[in-house]
Design a protein around this motif. Structure first.
Motif, short mmCIF file in Angstrom:
data_model
loop_
_atom_site.label_atom_id
_atom_site.label_comp_id
_atom_site.label_asym_id
_atom_site.label_seq_id
_atom_site.Cartn_x
_atom_site.Cartn_y
_atom_site.Cartn_z
N THR A 57 -5.42 23.59 -4.99
CA THR A 57 -6.21 24.31 -4.32
C THR A 57 -6.19 25.72 -4.20
O THR A 57 -6.92 26.54 -4.22
CB THR A 57 -6.44 23.76 -2.81
N GLU A 58 -4.85 26.05 -4.12
CA GLU A 58 -4.33 27.56 -4.04
C GLU A 58 -4.85 28.23 -5.10
O GLU A 58 -5.36 29.32 -4.92
CB GLU A 58 -3.12 27.62 -3.57
N ILE A 59 -4.51 27.64 -6.26
CA ILE A 59 -4.86 28.47 -7.51
C ILE A 59 -6.33 28.46 -7.59
O ILE A 59 -6.95 29.55 -8.31
CB ILE A 59 -4.37 27.73 -8.70
N LEU A 60 -7.14 27.45 -7.49
CA LEU A 60 -8.30 27.54 -7.59
C LEU A 60 -9.17 28.54 -6.72
O LEU A 60 -10.09 29.06 -7.08
CB LEU A 60 -9.05 26.05 -7.13
N LEU A 61 -8.65 28.56 -5.34
CA LEU A 61 -9.03 29.51 -4.25
C LEU A 61 -9.20 30.90 -5.02
O LEU A 61 -10.00 31.69 -4.93
CB LEU A 61 -8.64 29.33 -3.06
N ALA A 62 -7.97 31.15 -5.74
CA ALA A 62 -7.79 32.43 -6.43
C ALA A 62 -8.82 32.71 -7.45
O ALA A 62 -9.04 33.76 -7.86
CB ALA A 62 -6.45 32.46 -6.89
N SER A 114 -10.10 20.61 -5.46
CA SER A 114 -8.89 20.01 -6.01
C SER A 114 -8.46 18.92 -5.14
O SER A 114 -8.62 19.05 -3.82
CB SER A 114 -7.97 21.29 -5.83
N ILE A 115 -7.56 17.94 -5.47
CA ILE A 115 -7.12 17.15 -4.86
C ILE A 115 -5.54 17.35 -4.44
O ILE A 115 -4.97 16.44 -3.95
CB ILE A 115 -7.10 15.70 -5.33
N ARG A 116 -4.91 18.44 -4.97
CA ARG A 116 -3.49 18.69 -4.79
C ARG A 116 -3.32 20.20 -4.05
O ARG A 116 -4.25 20.98 -4.16
CB ARG A 116 -2.81 18.68 -6.04
N TYR A 159 -8.69 17.69 -11.16
CA TYR A 159 -7.28 16.97 -11.30
C TYR A 159 -6.22 17.71 -11.85
O TYR A 159 -5.17 17.27 -11.79
CB TYR A 159 -7.37 15.69 -12.25
N ARG A 160 -6.50 19.06 -12.39
CA ARG A 160 -5.32 19.84 -12.71
C ARG A 160 -4.76 20.96 -11.96
O ARG A 160 -3.41 20.84 -11.49
CB ARG A 160 -5.64 20.60 -14.03
N THR A 161 -5.59 21.48 -11.40
CA THR A 161 -5.21 22.75 -10.47
C THR A 161 -5.17 22.46 -9.05
O THR A 161 -6.07 22.06 -8.57
CB THR A 161 -6.12 23.89 -10.82
N VAL A 168 0.79 -1.30 0.00
CA VAL A 168 -0.06 0.04 -0.07
C VAL A 168 0.84 1.30 0.08
O VAL A 168 1.74 1.29 0.57
CB VAL A 168 -0.89 0.02 1.08
N GLY A 169 0.60 2.15 -0.78
CA GLY A 169 1.51 3.41 -1.05
C GLY A 169 0.92 4.71 -1.46
O GLY A 169 -0.54 4.69 -1.25
N ASP A 170 1.60 5.36 -2.17
CA ASP A 170 0.96 6.79 -2.56
C ASP A 170 -0.05 6.30 -3.64
O ASP A 170 -0.03 5.47 -4.47
CB ASP A 170 1.82 7.78 -2.91
N SER A 171 -1.01 7.28 -3.88
CA SER A 171 -2.00 7.21 -4.72
C SER A 171 -1.43 7.19 -6.27
O SER A 171 -0.84 8.29 -6.34
CB SER A 171 -3.06 8.24 -4.69
N PRO A 172 -1.61 6.33 -7.02
CA PRO A 172 -1.20 6.33 -8.40
C PRO A 172 -1.50 7.59 -9.10
O PRO A 172 -0.79 8.20 -10.01
CB PRO A 172 -1.47 5.07 -9.17
N LEU A 173 -3.00 7.96 -8.90
CA LEU A 173 -3.45 9.16 -9.51
C LEU A 173 -2.50 10.46 -9.10
O LEU A 173 -2.17 10.94 -9.97
CB LEU A 173 -4.79 9.49 -9.17
N VAL A 174 -2.34 10.33 -7.97
CA VAL A 174 -1.51 11.70 -7.61
C VAL A 174 -0.25 11.67 -8.04
O VAL A 174 0.20 12.90 -8.77
CB VAL A 174 -1.59 11.91 -5.81
N ALA A 175 0.29 10.38 -8.30
CA ALA A 175 1.66 10.34 -8.74
C ALA A 175 1.44 10.98 -10.13
O ALA A 175 2.28 11.73 -10.89
CB ALA A 175 2.27 8.96 -8.83
N ALA A 176 0.41 10.24 -11.06
CA ALA A 176 0.37 10.86 -12.46
C ALA A 176 0.13 12.09 -12.48
O ALA A 176 0.55 12.96 -13.52
CB ALA A 176 -1.00 10.02 -13.05
#
Ligand SMILES: Nc1ncnc2c1ncn2[C@@H]1O[C@H](COP(=O)(O)OP(=O)(O)OP(=O)(O)O)[C@@H](O)[C@H]1O
Length: 697
Positions: free
Chosen positions: A550-555, A572-574, A546-548, A158-166
């Motif tokens: 959280t900080e950019i989205l909030l702006a 946002s998930i990142r 999946y792109r942007t 069990v490790g980091d999410s492959p999605l976040v890695a991608a």
């Protein structure tokens, strides 16, 4: 240490499976090659056999190409059943062992569904979902999720999410397929059994394009009857199409047509025009205008005088109108209907000539009998009236000659001229009367702009397409399924052009109305689609960005509240850096931009930097940005693209440029995957004089 050993052991185990798959893949390729060589060498007798042979060879070539396309990262997943530990490997294609055992399941097959849809809340009988990371044929890593609530064992990694890695890898300037990491909400749309119209909307970066392209691949796989008629992916511009061009081929699908409006119409738009003129041209009322204009070139209530070598026949208005009605029945377009009209008119003409000949003959006989005092019929041993057969007139060949007769053609041209689509569009755009009849108000200034004749503008293309359909009949090229990306950009007229090419109304439509450009008046999917399918379309909304970061989205929040008050910010998930606005004077702008690009490149080598500016500025900065190693994009063309770092030059200027300025700025801000910087020129050149959304701070 123990964990590392287990990882190595698991990687080795997967490597053995992947090696077996590759061996099978190679065997399949070589079997097809052999079949191909055999087909080429076999003697053929006659064109039918040759055709069948060529078809077989072409099909084999295509299937070899598909197998080879799958070679890269052939297998990317595995699911293990909770019940008995049985496992299934998931990959780009399906492969069976010689004994018929499934070795690899195509990601689109029903059996692969749990790989995408299983969650801890609803594990669908899956205990473990495993992602495999491959480099060519080599397994580099495996990553597990335990879904059934049992504890991980020594062989679960069990490790980091492959999605976040991608999502965290540097952008390359081309979109990549995401079959390995498609998320449950996306997968549900991709494999929907719905064959009609499906609208998918959601904020920027919510994966609409990813969903649309994987949907195209799914449609080709799951609906052969649609696939047979072809799939078109329609995008807003060539830059965007280039950006997405590798996704379908890397999913093994090469037969999808990618096109923009100029591609469909085969005409380039060379003239810019004010936004409000483009909006007028995009209104479907202009289709009525074109139709009216065409009708005005078809005869209504007029007689038709036709001269032949010996005679003149005038067809009465009701005869001409009946011919018109019949000719138009097939809805084949004005010019083709004209050919039918000509045939009906010539039929009427020949009938009239026959009637006259018969009458003249019997008049002549009567006169002769009166003169000679004898009964000519009795003399000839014939009963009844004089028959034209006796003259042996070949009316069929007369009819053929009349169809080719230039005098007849000229007479018909007076009531039913041949039209050219180009003239029709120009005619409409310069006809005050027709425009006034179909549009509410057109000012004299607008009329002058509409009537411009130097080249075609983007908005003219859909008018040309409509005119072609009216004049020459609907386009013969149609598709079984159309994917429309950035669909918020389309005007009513452009929707008409697409719908004409998809008679079965099987479509995947993705877009975000908050990102709409300046040249459409459509503000809802209902308005866009109800003329064609009323309410018969399904609607999905994507909510995870999946792109942007959280900080950019909030702006972007204040800007979104302004341009689409009823839309929620996506989630946002990142996370990443705070967006920054740097002040600069106008004179120092190019050099500051150059140094900024250099600085970012040094800190983040190998990442993509996109510089987005209002159109005029983007032209002026092109050389500077290219020299520094960035990519310049005019704000209206940035839709759909993405970069690791985005530098917006003069956000206030982008916002103020054109009617869609605030929406263009929103698009620009949401192109960044990692960091957003803005350069705001001002007289002081100080930082902090503005916010990233272009308003004064
Ligand atoms: N399931 C996924 N796995 C990997 N990457 C994904 C996934 N979903 C989306 N992405 C990535 O997220 C980014 C945004 O996706 P995409 O471009 O499809 O969004 P969009 O909704 O079309 O955005 P926009 O409205 O701005 O055009 C892309 O880099 C895409 O590859």
């Amino acid at each position: 240490m123990g964990e590392q050993l287990d990882r190595a052991g698991q990687v080795d185990e997967e490597q053995r499976s992947v090696d077996a798959m590759h061996a099978l893949l190679e065997a399949e390729v070589s079997a097809r090659r052999t079949a191909q060589e055999r087909a080429i060498a076999a003697p053929v007798d006659g064109p039918a056999e040759r055709y069948a042979r060529d078809l077989e060879v072409a099909q084999l070539t295509e299937s070899i190409r598909q197998l080879q396309a799958a070679e890269h990262a052939l297998c990317f997943g595995r699911i293990d059943r909770a019940e008995d530990g049985e496992s299934l490997h998931i990959g780009r294609i399906g492969l069976r062992s010689e004994a018929g055992e499934p070795l690899l399941i195509d990601w689109r097959a029903e059996a692969a569904r749990p790989f995408y849809a299983a969650t801890m809340a609803a594990p669908m009988g899956v205990r473990r979902r495993r992602h495999l990371r491959l480099d060519g044929g080599r397994v580099i890593d495996v990553n597990d999720e335990i879904l059934d609530g049992t504890s991980p064992t020594a062989v679960d990694l069990v490790g980091d999410s492959p999605l976040v890695a991608a999502l965290s890898t540097a952008r390359t300037g081309r979109m990549h397929e995401a079959a390995a990491t498609l998320q449950a909400e996306q997968d549900e749309i991709v494999r929907s059994p719905h064959r009609g119209i499906m609208v998918v909307d959601g904020g920027p970066g919510t994966g609409k394009t990813i969903v649309a392209l994987h949907r195209a691949a799914y449609v080709l796989y799951a609906f052969p009857s649609i696939a047979e008629r072809g799939v078109l992916v329609f995008g807003p511009n060539r830059r965007f199409l280039t950006y997405i061009s590798e996704v379908l081929p890397s999913l093994g699908e090469n037969d999808v047509v990618l096109a923009t409006m100029p591609d469909l119409v085969d005409v380039e738009a060379t003239r810019a025009e004010p936004d409000h003129i483009a909006r007028i041209k995009g209104r479907s009322a202009l289709a009525d205008g074109l139709a009216r204009l065409v009708r005005s070139h078809q005869p209504h209530g007029v007689p038709l005088e036709l001269k032949t070598t010996h005679d003149t026949v005038t067809l009465a208005p009701e005869v001409v109108d009946a011919a018109r009605r019949q000719a138009l029945q097939g809805d084949v377009g004005h010019n083709r209907a004209r050919a039918l009209f000509t045939e009906y008119v010539v039929d009427d003409l020949v009938s009239e000539l026959e009637r006259r000949t018969t009458t003249e003959m019997s008049d002549f006989e009567e006169e002769l009998e009166a003169l000679l005092g004898i009964d000519l019929d009795r003399l000839a041993g014939v009963d009844g009236e004089a028959s034209q057969d006796e003259l042996d007139i070949d009316w069929d060949s007369i009819r053929e000659d009349l169809l080719e007769d230039p005098t007849i053609d000229r007479a018909i041209a007076r009531v039913w001229p041949r039209l050219s689509p180009e003239d029709l569009v120009r005619g409409l755009l310069s006809s005050r009367d027709v425009l006034a009849a179909v549009l509410p108000v057109v000012t004299a200034d607008d009329l002058a702009l509409l009537g411009a004749r130097d080249g075609w503008s983007s908005a003219d293309l859909a008018l040309l397409d409509e005119a072609r359909a009216l004049v020459d009949g609907a386009s013969e090229t149609s598709y079984g399924h159309i994917v429309v990306d950035e669909a918020q950009q389309l005007s009513e007229m452009e929707w008409r052009a697409l719908m004409r090419r998809c008679p079965s109304r099987s479509m995947t439509i993705v877009g975000d109305l908050a990102q709409a450009g300046p040249s459409t008046t459509l503000r809802s999917w209902d308005d866009a689609l109800s003329p064609y399918v009323e309410e018969r379309f399904v609607h999905h909304r994507l909510t995870v960005n999946y792109r942007t970061t959280t900080e950019i989205l909030l702006a972007t929040e204040p800007l979104l509240a302004e341009i689409a008050p009823d839309q929620q910010l996506s989630r946002s998930i990142r996370h990443g850096d705070q967006p920054r606005v740097l002040g600069v004077t106008d004179e120092a702008l190019p050099s500051t931009l150059g140094s900024l690009i250099a600085e970012v490149t040094q800190k983040h080598p190998g990442e993509l930097i996109g510089v987005i500016a209002a159109t005029d500025r983007s032209h002026a900065l092109e050389a500077e940005v290219a020299k520094a190693g960035g990519t310049i994009v005019a704000a209206p063309d940035a839709r759909g693209l993405e970069f690791d770092t985005v530098i917006i030059v003069d956000p206030a200027g982008v916002r103020a440029a054109g009617d869609a300025g605030p929406r263009d700025l929103y698009v620009a801000m949401t192109r960044a995957t990692k960091r957003l910087l803005s350069l705001q020129p001002s007289t002081t050149g100080r930082d902090g004089d503005a916010s990233p959304s272009g308003s004064a701070a």
